[in-house]
Scaffold this motif. Sequence first.
Motif, PDB file in Angstrom:
ATOM      1  N   ALA A   1      -7.864   5.566   4.081  1.00 47.91           N
ATOM      2  CA  ALA A   1      -6.744   5.151   3.241  1.00 47.91           C
ATOM      3  C   ALA A   1      -5.903   4.081   3.921  1.00 47.91           C
ATOM      4  CB  ALA A   1      -5.882   6.362   2.899  1.00 47.91           C
ATOM      5  N   ILE A   2      -5.584   4.310   5.204  1.00 41.48           N
ATOM      6  CA  ILE A   2      -4.759   3.337   5.929  1.00 41.48           C
ATOM      7  C   ILE A   2      -5.485   2.002   6.044  1.00 41.48           C
ATOM      8  CG2 ILE A   2      -3.715   2.805   8.169  1.00 41.48           C
ATOM      9  CD1 ILE A   2      -3.260   5.808   8.547  1.00 41.48           C
ATOM     10  N   GLY A   3      -6.767   2.041   6.412  1.00 36.66           N
ATOM     11  CA  GLY A   3      -7.528   0.805   6.587  1.00 36.66           C
ATOM     12  C   GLY A   3      -7.719   0.021   5.304  1.00 36.66           C
ATOM     13  N   SER A   4      -7.870   0.743   4.186  1.00 34.04           N
ATOM     14  CA  SER A   4      -8.127   0.057   2.916  1.00 34.04           C
ATOM     15  C   SER A   4      -6.887  -0.644   2.372  1.00 34.04           C
ATOM     16  CB  SER A   4      -8.645   1.059   1.878  1.00 34.04           C
ATOM     17  OG  SER A   4      -7.640   2.014   1.563  1.00 34.04           O
ATOM     18  N   GLY A   5      -5.717  -0.329   2.931  1.00 37.32           N
ATOM     19  CA  GLY A   5      -4.486  -0.956   2.436  1.00 37.32           C
ATOM     20  C   GLY A   5      -4.343  -2.408   2.827  1.00 37.32           C
ATOM     21  N   GLY A   6      -4.976  -2.793   3.935  1.00 42.72           N
ATOM     22  CA  GLY A   6      -4.874  -4.181   4.363  1.00 42.72           C
ATOM     23  C   GLY A   6      -3.461  -4.581   4.728  1.00 42.72           C
ATOM     24  N   LEU A   7      -3.129  -5.828   4.503  1.00 42.87           N
ATOM     25  CA  LEU A   7      -1.825  -6.365   4.890  1.00 42.87           C
ATOM     26  C   LEU A   7      -0.708  -5.922   3.950  1.00 42.87           C
ATOM     27  CD1 LEU A   7      -0.182  -8.202   6.778  1.00 42.87           C
ATOM     28  CD2 LEU A   7      -0.731 -10.106   5.236  1.00 42.87           C
TER      29      LEU A   7
END
Length: 245
Positions: free
Chosen positions: A120-126
């Motif tokens: 979830a954190i990684g898929s949020g991007g910038l």
Amino acid sequence: LMKVTVPLTVAWFLHDRPLPPKAIEVGIALVVAGVPAILVMQQPDLGTGILVMAGGLTVVLLSGIRWRSIILGAVALVPFVPAYWYFFMNEYQKKRIFTLFDPQSDPLGAGWTIIQSTTAIGSGGLLGKGLFEGTQSRLDFLPESHTDFIMAVIGEELGFVGVTTLICLYLLVLARGMHIAVQAGDTFGRLVAGSLTLTFFVQAVLNIAMVSGLLPVTGAPLPLVSFGGTSAIALMIGFGIVMSV
């Protein structure tokens, strides 16, 4: 509630004694903090137990204890770590520590939560996917998304910018609380304000590190963000005491 009670009690014990405290006084203070912490850990609730102990330890640290004594104390605790592991830790807690290093070893069991959280954190991007647009939390892949793992939701929906903004806000609260402690008119106020502020910050760091896969999964809510009952009440009581100082 012990996260507030323990710092108050230890500060009350130390404030009218010559500081830095003597070894016997430090020992008594650690017992005062350690007994409720151990009882909480036996529930079992390791995360809250650590925070209760941290509340007492921060008072001792703020009382002016020497760094040499801190290092010696830490070294003296090392032999107790294996004993705690073998005699007091539950199997699910041990499994959480193992999965910290290799979540893929049990992707549908103990490793599920941390895999979904980091995904979830990684898929949020910038900038994130947008508020209420996250898939991991909205489709219930991420357990406890409204409490312990809400930081993962923020990372997915608001991205790196949202997470960084929240961390900056925590740092502002830390700075304000420590400023109040430094400006306190007496020793008791300084110890109480400093310890409650640091306990708040330790809880935030513990939760963020847990959600990010840097620490094992523990039941520590994210202060001022997670949905909570007595956790939120205790937090507000702590802030009220700091403001009264």
